[in-house]
Design a protein around this motif. Structure first.
Motif, PDB file in Angstrom:
ATOM      1  N   ARG A 189      29.725   4.163  28.284  1.00 11.18           N
ATOM      2  CA  ARG A 189      29.095   3.889  27.009  1.00 11.18           C
ATOM      3  C   ARG A 189      29.690   3.287  26.120  1.00 11.18           C
ATOM      4  NH1 ARG A 189      27.815   9.916  25.701  1.00 11.18           N
ATOM      5  NH2 ARG A 189      30.032   9.948  25.957  1.00 11.18           N
ATOM      6  N   THR A 190      31.084   3.181  25.952  1.00 12.46           N
ATOM      7  CA  THR A 190      31.597   2.724  24.861  1.00 12.46           C
ATOM      8  C   THR A 190      31.192   1.081  25.119  1.00 12.46           C
ATOM      9  OG1 THR A 190      33.687   2.308  26.125  1.00 12.46           O
ATOM     10  CG2 THR A 190      33.458   4.245  24.479  1.00 12.46           C
ATOM     11  N   GLU A 191      30.988   0.631  25.981  1.00 12.77           N
ATOM     12  CA  GLU A 191      30.718  -0.862  26.248  1.00 12.77           C
ATOM     13  C   GLU A 191      29.312  -1.392  25.796  1.00 12.77           C
ATOM     14  OE1 GLU A 191      31.543  -2.761  29.955  1.00 12.77           O
ATOM     15  OE2 GLU A 191      32.897  -1.170  30.427  1.00 12.77           O
TER      16      GLU A 191
ATOM     17  N   ARG B 165      27.465   3.308  22.029  1.00 10.99           N
ATOM     18  CA  ARG B 165      28.860   3.354  21.695  1.00 10.99           C
ATOM     19  C   ARG B 165      28.896   4.515  20.186  1.00 10.99           C
ATOM     20  NH1 ARG B 165      29.728  -1.694  19.836  1.00 10.99           N
ATOM     21  NH2 ARG B 165      30.217  -2.181  22.198  1.00 10.99           N
TER      22      ARG B 165
ATOM     23  N   VAL C 102      29.143   7.910  21.467  1.00  9.50           N
ATOM     24  CA  VAL C 102      30.501   8.244  21.739  1.00  9.50           C
ATOM     25  C   VAL C 102      31.377   8.713  20.491  1.00  9.50           C
ATOM     26  CG1 VAL C 102      32.629   7.541  22.904  1.00  9.50           C
ATOM     27  CG2 VAL C 102      30.284   6.947  23.884  1.00  9.50           C
ATOM     28  N   GLU C 103      31.428   7.961  19.468  1.00  9.07           N
ATOM     29  CA  GLU C 103      31.979   7.825  18.357  1.00  9.07           C
ATOM     30  C   GLU C 103      31.516   9.315  17.626  1.00  9.07           C
ATOM     31  OE1 GLU C 103      31.140   4.462  16.367  1.00  9.07           O
ATOM     32  OE2 GLU C 103      32.351   3.296  17.511  1.00  9.07           O
TER      33      GLU C 103
END
Length: 157
Positions: free
Chosen positions: A59-61, A66, A69-70
């Motif tokens: 998911r960070t990609e 993103r 996730v943060e």
């Protein structure tokens, strides 16, 4: 957090020695969160699938996921609202302390009244999440909604 985008190899169409059309495709990797294609799958990802292992979280990609996730790293709780997860998500939110009120959100779809999401809270702090959206509970107890990405016709095969 800058992420190097994946290679995105287009399908290749060729003709073999017998005159048959051949299309060569490269397996694509989709985001674990929203399902949007990110680009080519890596060899390691292919082997994980061959070995029956779950896909790693990428998911960070994804530009869309993103931020989620943060937020999770900052202590937020997230739920994706879908028709399948609706009752579980509503139940989990209803169990939160301090008490939070949830109720189905209805709209007319094709001349029929249908549930299309979830209303969370009351009054001015109320938020509405539609199916596909992510519900975010912040450490202060407040809720926000991360809208589902618009799905482009060229994104899905």
């Amino acid at each position: 957090m800058a992420v190097t985008p994946r290679t995105n190899t287009p399908d290749r169409k060729t003709t073999n020695n017998e005159g048959r059309a051949i299309t060569t495709v490269t397996v694509k990797r989709a985001c674990n969160g929203c399902g949007q294609y990110l680009g080519d799958a890596t060899e390691a990802e292919i082997w994980r699938a061959v070995d029956g292992l779950p896909a790693e979280d990428v998911r960070t990609e994804c530009e869309h996921c993103r931020p989620l996730v943060e937020l999770e790293a900052a202590g937020c709780r997230t739920w994706q609202l879908t028709p399948r997860s609706y009752s579980r998500v509503a139940h989990e939110i209803d169990q939160l302390k301090p008490w939070v009120f949830t109720k189905g959100y209805f709209q007319t779809v094709e001349e029929e009244l249908q549930v299309v999401g979830l209303r969370i809270g009351t009054g001015e702090t109320r938020v509405v999440a539609y199916f596909g959206d992510w519900i975010i509970r912040h450490p202060d107890g407040g809720f926000t909604v991360h809208k589902a990405p618009a799905i482009e016709e060229t994104t899905r095969g």
